[in-house]
Structure formats: C-alpha cells, structure tokens
Motif scaffolding. Structure first.
Motif, short mmCIF file in Angstrom:
data_model
loop_
_atom_site.label_atom_id
_atom_site.label_comp_id
_atom_site.label_asym_id
_atom_site.label_seq_id
_atom_site.Cartn_x
_atom_site.Cartn_y
_atom_site.Cartn_z
N LYS A 71 -17.03 11.86 -7.12
CA LYS A 71 -16.01 11.56 -6.11
C LYS A 71 -16.43 10.34 -5.30
CE LYS A 71 -14.40 16.33 -5.59
NZ LYS A 71 -14.14 17.46 -4.65
N PHE A 72 -15.46 9.48 -4.99
CA PHE A 72 -15.71 8.28 -4.20
C PHE A 72 -14.63 8.15 -3.14
CE2 PHE A 72 -16.89 7.60 -8.63
CZ PHE A 72 -18.21 7.21 -8.53
N ILE A 73 -14.98 7.58 -2.01
CA ILE A 73 -14.01 7.24 -0.97
C ILE A 73 -13.79 5.74 -1.00
CG2 ILE A 73 -13.43 7.33 1.48
CD1 ILE A 73 -13.55 10.05 0.14
N LEU A 74 -12.56 5.31 -1.27
CA LEU A 74 -12.24 3.89 -1.35
C LEU A 74 -12.08 3.29 0.05
CD1 LEU A 74 -9.70 4.01 -4.32
CD2 LEU A 74 -12.18 3.83 -4.38
N GLN A 75 -11.96 1.99 0.10
CA GLN A 75 -11.92 1.29 1.39
C GLN A 75 -10.77 1.73 2.28
OE1 GLN A 75 -11.98 -2.90 0.54
NE2 GLN A 75 -14.19 -2.98 0.27
N ASP A 76 -9.63 2.10 1.66
CA ASP A 76 -8.48 2.51 2.48
C ASP A 76 -8.49 4.00 2.79
OD1 ASP A 76 -7.94 3.58 0.03
OD2 ASP A 76 -5.89 2.82 -0.12
N GLY A 77 -9.58 4.68 2.44
CA GLY A 77 -9.70 6.10 2.72
C GLY A 77 -9.24 7.00 1.59
N THR A 78 -8.69 6.44 0.53
CA THR A 78 -8.25 7.24 -0.62
C THR A 78 -9.46 7.84 -1.33
OG1 THR A 78 -6.33 5.81 -0.95
CG2 THR A 78 -6.99 7.19 -2.80
N PRO A 85 0.81 -1.24 0.00
CA PRO A 85 0.00 0.00 0.00
C PRO A 85 0.83 1.28 0.00
CG PRO A 85 -0.95 -1.60 1.49
CD PRO A 85 0.35 -2.18 1.02
N SER A 86 1.93 1.29 0.75
CA SER A 86 2.77 2.50 0.80
C SER A 86 3.41 2.77 -0.56
CB SER A 86 3.85 2.36 1.88
OG SER A 86 4.70 1.27 1.59
N LEU A 87 3.79 1.70 -1.27
CA LEU A 87 4.37 1.87 -2.60
C LEU A 87 3.31 2.33 -3.60
CD1 LEU A 87 6.70 1.57 -4.59
CD2 LEU A 87 6.12 -0.86 -4.81
N ALA A 88 2.10 1.77 -3.48
CA ALA A 88 1.01 2.16 -4.37
C ALA A 88 0.68 3.65 -4.22
CB ALA A 88 -0.23 1.32 -4.10
N ARG A 89 0.74 4.15 -2.97
CA ARG A 89 0.45 5.58 -2.74
C ARG A 89 1.50 6.47 -3.39
NH1 ARG A 89 -0.94 3.44 2.43
NH2 ARG A 89 -3.21 3.45 2.74
N LYS A 90 2.73 5.98 -3.48
CA LYS A 90 3.77 6.76 -4.14
C LYS A 90 3.57 6.77 -5.66
CE LYS A 90 7.32 5.91 -0.62
NZ LYS A 90 8.64 5.29 -0.33
N LEU A 91 3.05 5.67 -6.19
CA LEU A 91 2.83 5.58 -7.63
C LEU A 91 1.58 6.33 -8.06
CD1 LEU A 91 3.64 1.83 -8.38
CD2 LEU A 91 4.93 3.81 -9.15
N PHE A 92 0.54 6.25 -7.24
CA PHE A 92 -0.76 6.84 -7.59
C PHE A 92 -1.13 7.88 -6.54
CE2 PHE A 92 -0.78 2.36 -8.95
CZ PHE A 92 -0.80 2.55 -10.31
N SER A 93 -1.42 9.09 -7.00
CA SER A 93 -1.62 10.22 -6.10
C SER A 93 -2.93 10.10 -5.32
CB SER A 93 -1.64 11.52 -6.91
OG SER A 93 -2.70 11.49 -7.86
N ASN A 94 -3.03 10.88 -4.28
CA ASN A 94 -4.26 11.02 -3.49
C ASN A 94 -4.58 12.51 -3.41
OD1 ASN A 94 -6.44 10.64 -1.84
ND2 ASN A 94 -5.28 10.05 -0.03
N PRO A 95 -5.70 13.00 -3.96
CA PRO A 95 -6.79 12.21 -4.54
C PRO A 95 -6.39 11.49 -5.82
CG PRO A 95 -7.14 14.54 -4.94
CD PRO A 95 -6.00 14.45 -4.00
#
Length: 215
Positions: free
Chosen positions: A178-185, A27-37
């Motif tokens: 806009k949607f809120i995903l399960q991990d809060g993203t 998950p931490s790597l995915a957040r670096k690859l894909f921005s939030n929002p």
C-alpha cells in the motif's frame, strides 16, 4: 478574397502550426474514473510507465478491441499458465518430486495436459485448422522445455513448490503493498503469483517466486 473559402483556408493553416499538447485530467474527473483506494497490478503499472494514454484508454475509458476468432499473444500466455499450473498440481497431488521425473514421464504428462487445455481456449481455436494444430505442437515443445528446466532446478537444489496461483491484495491469501500518493489517494498493489517455492537450510527458510513466461 473569396469568403466561402476563407474559413477552410484558415483551418488548413492552423493545422500546420497545431501542437497536440494534452493537459492532465482534472483531479475531480480522475477520481471518478479511478477508484479510491486505487488498486493496480504490476502489469498495469508497466502499461502506465510505457504509455499513460494507453493506460487511460484501457482503464479509464475501458475501451476494448472487438473480439475476433483468432489466437493472440495473450491467449498464449493463458495457455502456458494453465498448463504449468496443472502440471505442478498433478505432481503435488501424486506426491511426486520434480527431480525424479523421467523424460518419458514429462512427455506423457505434458501430452495429456495440452489435450485438456487446447480445446478450452478461444472456442477451440487451436483445433480449428491445420496451422493452429501445428502451432499447438510447437507450444507443447516449449512447455516440455520449461518443465525440464524446472526439473533441473529441483535436481540441483532443495526448493519445493508450496503455493500456486496465490492472490495478493484485498481478498487474497497475502496482503498487497500500500502507498499513499501525493494527493492523499491510497494505492494498493494487487495481483497473482504463479508459484512460490520454499527451502530450508541451517534453520533458515528461503522463498522464491516463479513467474511463468512463454519466452
């Protein structure tokens, strides 16, 4: 029994029983690859649904094919989008009605627009050979057929174009979903609408969305 070959043999045998089970990204790597929002288009969601790995390669690793001097399917989509947008804009600027267009006017306007658009694609690739010039003629006929269909829509109904190439999402004319995903993203749907038509009947307002497709 031969030591120098034993390692190679073990590697070959392991390959026979190997299962290519890829684990999900950390998950931490995915957040670096894909921005939030997390901003995505409809086509991007469709790509992920069809093949998550293809989505990862395109949008995570951002890999791209080497550009070649050729006309591809994506270029055909750009050709039709640009041509249809110019056709509609021209009618709006001249305050013309789709329903009143004659066959001769459709042919004349599409001829002019194709002459404008063709040189702008892929460094004039459509003008580079007799084959591409022949294909351009076929594309023009497809464009004319699409215009005739929209003319028939206008003749039988009351819908009129009110917007072209409308962006939705952050910075766009319209808000995006806009949607809120399960991990809060937070995921935001962004993109562009080719055309919006409107009609009024019995004090009710109706809208329709048109998405240009070369098929």
């Amino acid at each position: 029994e031969e030591e120098e070959r034993k390692k190679d043999l073990v590697r070959v045998i392991q390959g026979l029983f190997h299962q290519n089970q890829v684990r999900p990204l950390n998950p931490s790597l995915a957040r670096k690859l894909f921005s939030n929002p997390f901003r995505v288009s409809v086509s991007r969601l469709e790509k992920f649904q069809a093949c998550p790995f293809s989505h990862f390669v395109a949008y995570g690793l951002k890999l791209k094919e080497r550009e070649l001097y050729r006309f591809q399917e994506m270029d055909l989509g750009l050709f039709f989008h640009e041509a249809m947008e110019r056709f509609t804009k021209r009618l709006i600027e001249e305050k013309r009605d789709w329903a009143n267009l004659s066959q001769q006017e459709i042919l004349a306007i599409t001829d002019t627009i194709v002459e404008e658009v063709a040189p702008q694609l892929q460094n004039q690739v459509l003008l580079s050979s007799a084959r591409y010039r022949y294909l351009t003629g076929k594309f023009k006929k497809t464009l004319q057929r699409g215009v005739k269909v929209l003319k028939e829509h206008a003749r039988r109904g009351k819908f009129k174009p009110i917007g072209l190439e409308i962006l939705f999402g952050p910075g766009g004319t319209l808000p995006g979903l806009k949607f809120i995903l399960q991990d809060g993203t937070q995921m935001e749907l962004v993109g562009r609408i080719d055309r919006i038509d409107a009609a009024e009947k019995d004090k009710q307002y109706f809208l329709r969305v048109i998405d240009y497709k070369s098929g």
